[in-house]
Design a protein around this motif. Sequence first.
Motif, mmCIF file in Angstrom:
data_model
loop_
_atom_site.group_PDB
_atom_site.id
_atom_site.type_symbol
_atom_site.label_atom_id
_atom_site.label_comp_id
_atom_site.label_asym_id
_atom_site.label_seq_id
_atom_site.Cartn_x
_atom_site.Cartn_y
_atom_site.Cartn_z
ATOM 1 N N PHE A 141 0.809 -1.211 0.000
ATOM 2 C CA PHE A 141 0.000 0.000 0.000
ATOM 3 C C PHE A 141 0.845 1.266 0.000
ATOM 4 C CE2 PHE A 141 -3.843 -2.317 2.046
ATOM 5 C CZ PHE A 141 -4.051 -2.966 0.844
ATOM 6 N N ALA A 142 2.132 1.129 -0.238
ATOM 7 C CA ALA A 142 2.993 2.283 -0.491
ATOM 8 C C ALA A 142 3.265 2.404 -1.990
ATOM 9 C CB ALA A 142 4.311 2.149 0.278
ATOM 10 N N LYS A 143 3.566 1.288 -2.624
ATOM 11 C CA LYS A 143 3.906 1.291 -4.053
ATOM 12 C C LYS A 143 2.731 1.691 -4.931
ATOM 13 C CE LYS A 143 6.381 0.292 -7.739
ATOM 14 N NZ LYS A 143 7.417 1.242 -8.204
ATOM 15 N N GLY A 144 1.551 1.117 -4.657
ATOM 16 C CA GLY A 144 0.373 1.395 -5.472
ATOM 17 C C GLY A 144 0.008 2.867 -5.523
ATOM 18 N N ALA A 156 8.537 15.121 -13.408
ATOM 19 C CA ALA A 156 9.650 15.236 -12.456
ATOM 20 C C ALA A 156 9.309 14.583 -11.120
ATOM 21 C CB ALA A 156 10.010 16.701 -12.239
ATOM 22 N N LEU A 157 8.029 14.577 -10.786
ATOM 23 C CA LEU A 157 7.593 13.938 -9.543
ATOM 24 C C LEU A 157 7.171 12.511 -9.880
ATOM 25 C CD1 LEU A 157 5.466 16.870 -8.060
ATOM 26 C CD2 LEU A 157 7.894 16.395 -7.743
ATOM 27 N N LEU A 163 7.010 7.585 -3.636
ATOM 28 C CA LEU A 163 7.225 6.459 -2.718
ATOM 29 C C LEU A 163 7.954 6.924 -1.465
ATOM 30 C CD1 LEU A 163 7.060 3.437 -2.119
ATOM 31 C CD2 LEU A 163 9.200 3.135 -3.387
ATOM 32 N N ALA A 164 8.961 7.772 -1.637
ATOM 33 C CA ALA A 164 9.690 8.318 -0.487
ATOM 34 C C ALA A 164 8.770 9.167 0.388
ATOM 35 C CB ALA A 164 10.879 9.146 -0.968
ATOM 36 N N VAL A 165 7.909 9.960 -0.259
ATOM 37 C CA VAL A 165 6.970 10.802 0.495
ATOM 38 C C VAL A 165 6.001 9.948 1.301
ATOM 39 C CG1 VAL A 165 5.072 12.464 0.288
ATOM 40 C CG2 VAL A 165 7.133 12.733 -1.113
ATOM 41 N N ALA A 381 11.012 -0.150 3.368
ATOM 42 C CA ALA A 381 11.624 0.540 2.237
ATOM 43 C C ALA A 381 12.522 -0.394 1.435
ATOM 44 C CB ALA A 381 12.426 1.740 2.734
ATOM 45 N N ILE A 382 13.262 -1.243 2.128
ATOM 46 C CA ILE A 382 14.146 -2.197 1.442
ATOM 47 C C ILE A 382 13.337 -3.194 0.623
ATOM 48 C CG2 ILE A 382 15.786 -4.079 1.810
ATOM 49 C CD1 ILE A 382 16.760 -2.525 4.303
#
Length: 491
Positions: A141-144, A156-157, A163-165, A381-382
Amino acid sequence: MITFFVCLALLIVGFLVYGKLVEKVFHIDDRQTPAVAHPDGVDYVPMKTWRIFLVQLLNIAGLGPIYGAIAGACWGPVVYLWIVFGTILGGGVHDFLSGMMSERNDGKSISEIVGLYMGKVITFIMRVFSVVLLVMVGVNFAKGPADLLARLTPDALNGTFWLAVVLLYYLAATFLPIDKIVGKLYPIFGICLIIMAIGVGGATLITSGADMPELGAASLSAVHPAGTPKWAMMFVTVACGAVSGFHATQSPMMARCITSEKEGRTVFYGAMVAEGIIALIWAAAGVTFYTHGGSLLDGMAGLSGAISAQGQGGVVYDICTTLLGPVGGVLAMIGVIACPITSGDTAFRSARLTIADWFHIDQSDTKKRAMLAVPLLAVGAIIVVALPWEVLWRYFSWSNQTLAMIVLWTGGVFLYRFGFPPIACLMAALPATFMTAVSVTYFFQAPECLNLSTSIAYPVGIVVAVALLILFCVKTFGSKKSNDLRSAQSK
């Protein structure tokens, strides 16, 4: 269109009738809830019922009832039956029991609850299983949503930036007291989610209502365009919109916030029914959108091809922008993005609480809270960078339904040990039996698992499920030791 409205009515009636029956069987009372008994300002925080309901809905309604329902629509309107009856008889019972069992055990995490009633060995297994599942959910639920946000913003975004945000936001939501971010933002996102579902559903009915497929002999016998069998693949593909073990990891968080047991049916069973309605809308929109006056098989094939070409995220984007226009499409996409984000952050939060309960780490201490939150997000994150999203989602789907199976069996044992009649115990044991057959069959037949033929997977799944039901009945209803324990605990 008739089938859709009948299914919608069944979900509402299911909440009013079967949900009330489940509540009555459970015998709610006026005991102090954990939030009232010892609020800590971090996780045990009393909140209003409407706010808790919206938080619970956002917790459980991630990409699952949208992406899963769209993928499930490739089997045609038969998926409506699983969404409706799975929600009423399985998912609602599962969510209510997981929340109320936690509430009656001081808000403990689901792994600790299972351990209390299923033994020490299963306790360790559940602790590890729950943490792994929750991290996988948070990663999925971060990648999607990061990819969806990238589609709505300048090049640019890109997905990596978003994903970092998202992961940084997850860290804040995992660490801060529940009423600082979750309690304030989730009701707003919950309203957006409901408006988005109503918008997509209404637009589908107005623009393509005539194309909406109906249940009938032809639709029941229709096969997936890719030849994927209904059993048990459809029941795992559509998880969060019917029965989902992930919900059991979320319910204890709200069990730490309710101020009366009377809130349980609305918060736990009610949020599950609301999610079932969302899944029903997206399943209907998915296959209807690609029918365009053609046959049901044409619509199923078009949907399957679109998913293969651009993924569920692309399908969602196309449906939203086409049905609601640019402005409405963006609003709908915000709802779709908010869903997974608001499940991902609470997944990591639940992982923190599960580990804290496991090792008895006081979470009112800021340093100790950070000691768990930061490493969890680092691991997430990894994983999201190292593994393909498609692989993560497939393993999450199976582990999700396996956890639901375990929690439902635990609910059956809980009900029996605390003096509830056998018929009440079967309200949990029968869906547990069904989910056992689903999970075992999927494990034997799925390409990412053993990849065996259905001639092997089907009978193995059924035999294991029936064997566990017999064992449950013997160990509970037929055991003198269990009966003595039951008599003592019911007094």
